[in-house]
Design a protein around this motif. Sequence first.
Motif, PDB file in Angstrom:
ATOM      1  N   THR A  57      -2.997  33.663 -11.658  1.00 56.11           N
ATOM      2  CA  THR A  57      -2.348  32.966 -12.356  1.00 56.11           C
ATOM      3  C   THR A  57      -3.220  32.539 -13.932  1.00 56.11           C
ATOM      4  N   HIS A  77       1.306  39.999  -7.282  1.00 60.99           N
ATOM      5  CA  HIS A  77       1.240  38.562  -7.633  1.00 60.99           C
ATOM      6  C   HIS A  77       3.039  37.442  -8.007  1.00 60.99           C
ATOM      7  N   CYS A 117       3.713  35.463  -9.757  1.00 57.10           N
ATOM      8  CA  CYS A 117       3.503  35.245 -11.285  1.00 57.10           C
ATOM      9  C   CYS A 117       3.583  37.620 -12.549  1.00 57.10           C
ATOM     10  N   LEU A 164       7.336  28.555 -12.297  1.00 55.25           N
ATOM     11  CA  LEU A 164       6.162  29.242 -12.447  1.00 55.25           C
ATOM     12  C   LEU A 164       6.480  29.196 -13.848  1.00 55.25           C
ATOM     13  N   THR A 216       3.094  30.298 -16.896  1.00 57.07           N
ATOM     14  CA  THR A 216       3.477  31.659 -17.993  1.00 57.07           C
ATOM     15  C   THR A 216       4.345  31.226 -19.900  1.00 57.07           C
TER      16      THR A 216
END
Length: 375
Positions: A106, A248, A250, A288, A292
């Motif tokens: 992450t 993942h 992300c 998310l 990000t």
Amino acid sequence: MALQKTVVVSRKAHHLHGATKVTESCQQTTSADDWLWTYQEEPHRSRRQLIIKAHPEVTKLCGPEPLTKYVVALVVLLQFLCAYMLKDTPVLSWRFFLTAYIIGGTANQNLFLAIHEISHNLAFRKPLSNRLLAIFANLPIGIPYSASFRPYHLTHHKSLGVDGLDVDLPTALEAMFLNSVLGKAFFATFQIFFYALRPMAIYRLPFSWIHVLNIVTQVFVDIVFVKTTGWNVLWYFLWSSFLAGSLHPCAGHFIAEHYVFEKTPEPSPKSSPSSILPVETYSYYGILNVVTYNVGLHNEHHDFPAIPWTRLWKLRDIAHEFYEPLPQHKSWAWVIWQFIWDPNVSLWSRVKRDHATTKGRKVGSEWTKEELGQD
């Protein structure tokens, strides 16, 4: 797209007195082994002009975001701390793997996207300050890439979908050999390597001083960590980077942004090529985005790349009538799952433009006078 009729824009080039005339027509095809070719302009420039005309106040949202440098510093320090705490932990252990996946993956995805944000000069006003911050953000990634990423990414914006310029597009070789469930699963698992190696296979950037600085700084820091704490720190950085671009949640943004998931409308006698083109950029408005840099607001970002991550939601609120009708993804994890298992989605599911007949521009990587502070 696979197993369904799609609409492509076919073209015929007629050479008349040294000039090339391009004619457009619509045709249906059931071929799964081709891109969604178009000769229409990419949609973001046109929509940007319409939004500015309707809401001229959005231009005030442009400019650097001072918060970015503090977030970058915090995440870099977090990765340094995690790496140090794992210096005596076996690399092949659940503790090492889970830390690298949950925290490291992450965090490094956050740093990937910090470098993405910085590449648009959205952390500082001076370009040189942005280049240096990107090199700093690169440190926990383990491998120097920030200097090369910037020109390739800015070319992606200037030449969206243009064959031979936009390195975000898969190559035909990738699309042919990975056109199966197992192939797509392989691509999703190792996509970080495809994004790292593909640009060099398409065209090479001139080597500049910023590349030298990026490489020397990264190698120096890696050596210092290995000499003082051992190899585990470097292994943690590399595993975090790999997992950040693998299976993942992300990492779903890599596929979600420009792969075509919507079915192309069936043409009618009144259809024009522009009215049946698929949407080629998708946004995601889920949780998310918090980690990000709001990269999920991808239509908004491509429409206004000079607006930083903290103001993209404001842009969407102001110009909501332009963005609400567009298709969007609800989950990046679901995007990865759908990409692998849906027979109608593959690496061929990208809108492409021919370089010879479509305007596109390659952004260079040279160290300019402006970046050296001489202007």
